[in-house]
Design an enzyme around this catalytic site. Structure first.
Site, PDB file in Angstrom:
ATOM      1  CG  ASN A 178      23.889  16.447 -17.638  1.00 39.13           C
ATOM      2  OD1 ASN A 178      24.154  17.399 -16.911  1.00 39.13           O
ATOM      3  ND2 ASN A 178      23.958  16.535 -18.967  1.00 39.13           N
ATOM      4  CG  ASP A 266      21.845  20.780 -17.820  1.00 40.02           C
ATOM      5  OD1 ASP A 266      22.618  19.856 -18.106  1.00 40.02           O
ATOM      6  OD2 ASP A 266      21.932  21.450 -16.775  1.00 40.02           O
ATOM      7  CG  ASP A 297      25.737   9.767 -20.159  1.00 42.72           C
ATOM      8  OD1 ASP A 297      26.722   9.376 -20.808  1.00 42.72           O
ATOM      9  OD2 ASP A 297      25.008  10.721 -20.505  1.00 42.72           O
ATOM     10  CG  HIS A 301      28.904  17.393 -18.629  1.00 38.85           C
ATOM     11  ND1 HIS A 301      29.679  18.465 -19.002  1.00 38.85           N
ATOM     12  CD2 HIS A 301      29.346  16.344 -19.355  1.00 38.85           C
ATOM     13  CE1 HIS A 301      30.548  18.074 -19.926  1.00 38.85           C
ATOM     14  NE2 HIS A 301      30.365  16.789 -20.141  1.00 38.85           N
ATOM     15  CD  GLU A 331      30.739   9.673 -20.404  1.00 33.81           C
ATOM     16  OE1 GLU A 331      31.093   9.699 -21.587  1.00 33.81           O
ATOM     17  OE2 GLU A 331      29.680  10.207 -20.002  1.00 33.81           O
TER      18      GLU A 331
END
Length: 595
Positions: A178, A266, A297, A301, A331
């Site tokens: 991410n 990002d 992770d 997102h 996650e």
């Protein structure tokens, strides 16, 4: 909700709770080194994901096996200059010196507890310092090709994996797609050189700009401060055009996918070249280190299309190298089973961390809600049934169970802060029962490091990341640890600790009965208040049916088992507390086998 059992609950045998361990330290160490519990299982190359008992650990907070790497990169290493420093054992947000050498040294301790898989927080080279705190946790990656020098070298990691594999223990890496470390700045927020803050009234924040705003020319101007143009590896990560550059996420809507995660850069995972680049990064990681799987992770997102390409590509690549059981779980920070399951059904991840189960256990055992909380959650397990052409089918048995973690805090902390003012003894009982639910309901159990030593903490994030080695952090050392007179100022690798011995017993039972790992689960009984919660686990074992019934008592009162229909006889396999016939002691559980 009540579902009456169709089989008997009848106590026919009494078993001891724990086998005593040897007393003196020398004999105990000999026992650790000779135990090798994982060695008794199927070879790690052949084991299914459901066979594992995980230990989740922050290497920096575990054990310091090599003090020479405490400061990270060497003083004369210009290439890795930003990966040096941040070491302060008295500060909860700094490096404390734990490393891969320390983990390697403590493998016997983990093996003896029944751990078969170790999940490490990210270990790739980090930016050592950002905004007054350090990257001890590993989530600020600068270099995706080498290990953070605070933890050791690539060779140290290979040695650790080799030693774990020799003990038949798997190793899982925590990976990130991410974002990267915070290097890119915005002219509008940080000035023309990227070194200042211009929006004082907003604090250290660059408000998120939507795609619609960008289309209307309302954009940020991304800049890289002079001297930092080639900080990231691979080199393509230094191009500002491979990032979204839309400002800081506010965690909802479009910003949740395209915004900077707490200021971190990002990555534009909508870009096909970025998708290929990230797949290549982690193919190379698999090539070099041969891990057994990844925990991923911040999955929610990242856009779903990225995972649909990423997951099958890496599983296929691992299989081409002979890692046939390579497994990835994500996650997804959500307590909604439907949202969680969408990442296995639609995003093609093999599994996710079961935040919904964590929430249900917390409701039942911390908040004293009914055992229906658990039954209602398990009634949604069908959402996790998957059928994909390019990855193997999965189900709820492959969900990853946990009671607390490095972000939300420890289960012991939730109990300590409860409005019910639990005594220490009751906190101990509720902790043990919560972990029993992890091991014996469907899903794969995870022990969060330190839980086995009664760690409590003062909350989430830095407050739940205590040192196993002797700590100098005042806010850690004032904790009243459970079931011990020690504090975190002491060395906490006590194989006599009540929780350590209990988890070892749970792991033994988990490995002994295939139905606890692979069995289809059915709720037999639950109620709208604390009390009995009963489940059945059924699996085929060598062409024969193995049927187990697990009964939990979430209340502080003895529970009668006469609510269950006695139509068959069952044999007691294990009870956490001695019971009289047809009774279940407060905050305890029992496991029965149907003949």
């Amino acid at each position: 909700m009540k579902v009456f059992v169709q089989s008997a609950i009848f106590i026919t045998a009494i078993t001891s709770v724990f086998m005593p361990l040897v007393g003196d330290a020398k004999a105990a160490e000999q026992q650790l080194n000779s135990s090798a519990k994982a060695a008794k299982l199927a070879p790690y190359q052949q084991r299914a994901f459901q066979d594992e008992v995980f230990y989740f650990v922050l290497p920096d907070r575990f054990h310091n096996g090599d003090k020479s790497n405490d400061l990270g990169a060497a003083a004369n290493d210009k290439k890795r200059a930003l990966s040096r420093g941040g070491f302060d054992k008295s500060h909860k947000g700094m490096y404390h010196g734990g490393d891969l050498a320390g983990l390697t040294e403590k493998l016997p301790y983990l093996d003896n507890m029944g751990v078969t898989a170790i999940w490490l927080t990210p270990i790739l080279r980090n930016q050592a310092m950002q905004q007054g705190t350090s990257g001890y946790h590993g989530y600020w990656i600068l270099d995706f090709t080498e290990i953070d020098p605070h933890l050791g070298t690539n060779a140290d990691l290979k040695h650790f994996i080799d030693q774990a594999h020799q003990r038949n223990i798997k190793v899982f890496f925590d990976i990130i797609t991410n974002h990267t470390a915070d290097v890119i700045k915005y002219k509008e927020c940080h000035g023309g050189d990227g070194l200042g803050w211009l929006i004082e009234e907003e604090g250290e924040d660059c408000p998120f700009k939507s795609v619609a705003e960008l289309a209307n020319g309302n954009v940020y101007t991304p800049i890289i401060p002079t001297g930092n143009e080639t900080l990231k590896t691979p080199l393509w990560l230094n191009d500002v055009n491979v990032y979204h550059n839309q400002g800081d996420s506010n965690w909802v809507g479009e910003s949740s996918i395209r915004g900077d995660f707490a200021g971190l850069d990002d990555v534009d995972t909508d870009n096909p070249e970025v998708v290929k680049g990230m797949i290549d990064i982690y193919k190379a990681i698999i090539d070099e280190f041969k891990p057994d799987g990844f925990r991923i992770d911040t999955v929610k997102h990242v856009n779903t299309e990225f995972w649909q390409a990423f997951s099958p590509a890496l599983i296929s690549h691992a299989k081409s190298l002979g890692i046939g059981n390579f497994f990835m779980f994500g996650e997804v920070y959500s307590f909604d089973a439907k949202e969680l399951s969408s990442f296995t059904r639609e995003a093609k991840l093999q599994s996710v961390l079961d935040f919904a189960l964590q929430g249900a256990i917390r409701s039942a055992l911390v908040e004293q809600k009914g055992s229906d909380e658990l039954a209602n959650l398990f009634a949604q397990d069908h959402f996790y049934q998957t059928s994909h052409k390019d990855i193997e089918n999965t189900n709820a048995n492959q969900l990853v169970n946990f009671t607390g973690n490095h972000d939300m805090g420890r289960f012991a902390y939730f109990l300590k802060e409860s409005k019910h003012n639990y005594s220490e003894q009751e906190q101990i009982q509720r902790n043990l029962l919560a972990n029993a639910m992890l091991f014996f309901s469907r899903g794969v159990p995870v022990i969060y490091y330190g839980d086995e030593q009664g760690f409590v903490g003062d909350g989430g994030d830095q407050d739940s990341r205590q040192d196993m080695m002797p700590s100098k952090v005042a806010s850690y050392n004032d904790d009243d640890l459970l079931a011990t007179d020690k504090s975190t100022a002491d060395d906490n690798f006590d194989i006599q600790h009540t929780f350590y011995k209990a988890f070892a017993q749970y792991a033994k039972l988990y490995q002994q009965y295939p139905a606890l790992r692979f069995g289809e689960q059915t709720t037999l009984y639950s109620q709208d208040k604390p009390g009995v919660f009963a489940i059945e686990r059924v699996a085929k074992v060598q062409a024969k049916e193995q049927k187990l019934v697990i009964v939990f008592n979430t209340s502080t009162q003895v529970q009668s088992l006469d609510v269950l229909t006695k139509s068959q006889t069952e044999k007691l396999l294990y009870q956490s507390t001695a019971n009289t016939k047809d009774k279940l002691s407060p905050l305890s559980f029992a496991i029965y086998q149907v003949n």
